[in-house]
Enzyme design. Structure first.
Site: not given
Length: 350
Positions: A177, A252, A281
């Site tokens: 990521r 997700s 996040k």
């Protein structure tokens, strides 16, 4: 003298071809359980045995063979079954070509027979490739179902060595990521991570970037709620990656509504969280353990609790039903990722 040398060449390559065929035959028998392919290998082995004349065997002189004991670094290990099959298929084809050429000198019928067999081997290779392609998606999903510890990377120095340490500790899936940065750098890192993951027989996924995933030979793609739609990911994979069904696609989710949509899109797995607030996040509120409990009762496909989970609070997630977890900082920022991964795998296996 020259005839004896030719006999030695024929003897060595008949042995080589039969050994390679037997190796391939064993996989057809026990791995693929394919009677037709197994029988084809056996028939070719028996035909080679008929051509293995006594005068060829008598010409054998292993003690004086200067190449005895020589090997290449690539022969020391095989990364997987596909590599093993490709190596032995290449060995078989090379041996048959030698038998065809030198066989012409001794007996034109031998040369012709080896040429015909070489074409049969090309067909065998195509059939094996069909099975290999058909099995890729199945093998990847078997690994997914068996996995309990999933690592999502974050930008750190020496990212490849950090990930390798985590893999040594038992991580079974790695997701690369990286939302920012130059594409050529991201591609190079993804390529290195893919290689190290496959070295440890772990799955390698790329977050969002389908193009990079295809380019490096990743096992799949992970998308978030604001990334490409799952249907679009499949379209791109079908257009440029060969067959979308061979890739793992995960998504997700942060609530039951997002989960329902993901399941409707037939993803292979989902992330459930964030369980705790996390800087990965920062705009996402913690879903808490209520959502983990909901997932326990409502999801049949593999799912991974994610968000602020580490070796200290993992048991809390396990107690509410989590059997698979995905982590970021717990491993990427650990002094010894292998030790932490081992500890977490141990807890998950209890």
């Amino acid at each position: 003298m020259s005839q004896q040398i030719i006999y030695r060449i024929l003897d060595a390559n008949l042995d080589r071809a039969r050994e390679a065929l037997r190796t391939i035959e064993e996989w057809c028998r026990f791995g693929l359980e394919n009677v037709a392919l197994c029988d084809r290998c056996k028939q070719m082995r028996q035909e080679l045995a008929l051509w293995h004349r006594e005068e060829f065997r008598l010409a054998r002189n292993t003690p004086d063979d200067p190449a005895t004991g020589l090997s290449h670094a690539n022969e020391i290990s095989r990364t997987d079954i596909q590599a093993l099959l490709r190596a032995n298929m290449g060995r078989l084809q090379e041996a048959l070509r030698v038998l065809e050429e030198y066989g012409k000198v001794v007996d034109p019928n031998l040369g012709a027979a080896m040429k015909q067999m070489r074409y049969q081997v090309y067909t065998l290779e195509s059939k094996l490739l069909e099975h290999e392609i058909a099995n890729v998606g199945q093998i990847r999903r078997q690994k997914l179902r068996a996995a309990s510890l999933y690592l999502v990377t974050m930008p750190v120095d020496n990212i490849v060595s950090v990930v390798e340490s985590a893999l040594q500790g038992g991580v079974q899936i790695v997701q690369y990521r990286q939302k920012e940065g130059e594409d050529n750098v991201r591609y190079q890192i993804a390529q290195q991570l893919c290689e190290v993951c496959h070295k440890y027989d772990a799955l390698f996924l790329v977050n969002d970037r389908v193009d990079i995933a295809i380019a490096v030979g990743a096992d799949g793609i992970h998308v978030g709620q604001t990334d490409l739609p799952v249907t679009t990911v499949r379209q791109i994979l079908n257009a440029h990656g060969g067959d979308a069904s061979q890739y793992i696609i995960g998504q997700s989710t942060t609530n039951p509504q997002e989960l329902a949509i993901a399941l409707g899109n037939q993803v292979d797995y989902v992330g459930v969280g964030p369980v705790h607030a996390t800087p990965t996040k920062p705009t996402k509120a913690a879903a808490g353990y209520d959502y983990v409990s909901y997932a326990t009762q409502n999801i049949e496909i593999p799912w991974f609790a994610i968000g602020g989970i580490d070796e200290h609070n993992l048991e809390e997630a396990i107690n509410v039903g989590a059997r698979r977890v995905a982590v970021v900082r717990a491993l990427m920022q650990a002094d010894h990722p292998d030790h932490v991964a081992k500890q977490m795998r141990s807890l998950l296996s209890q």
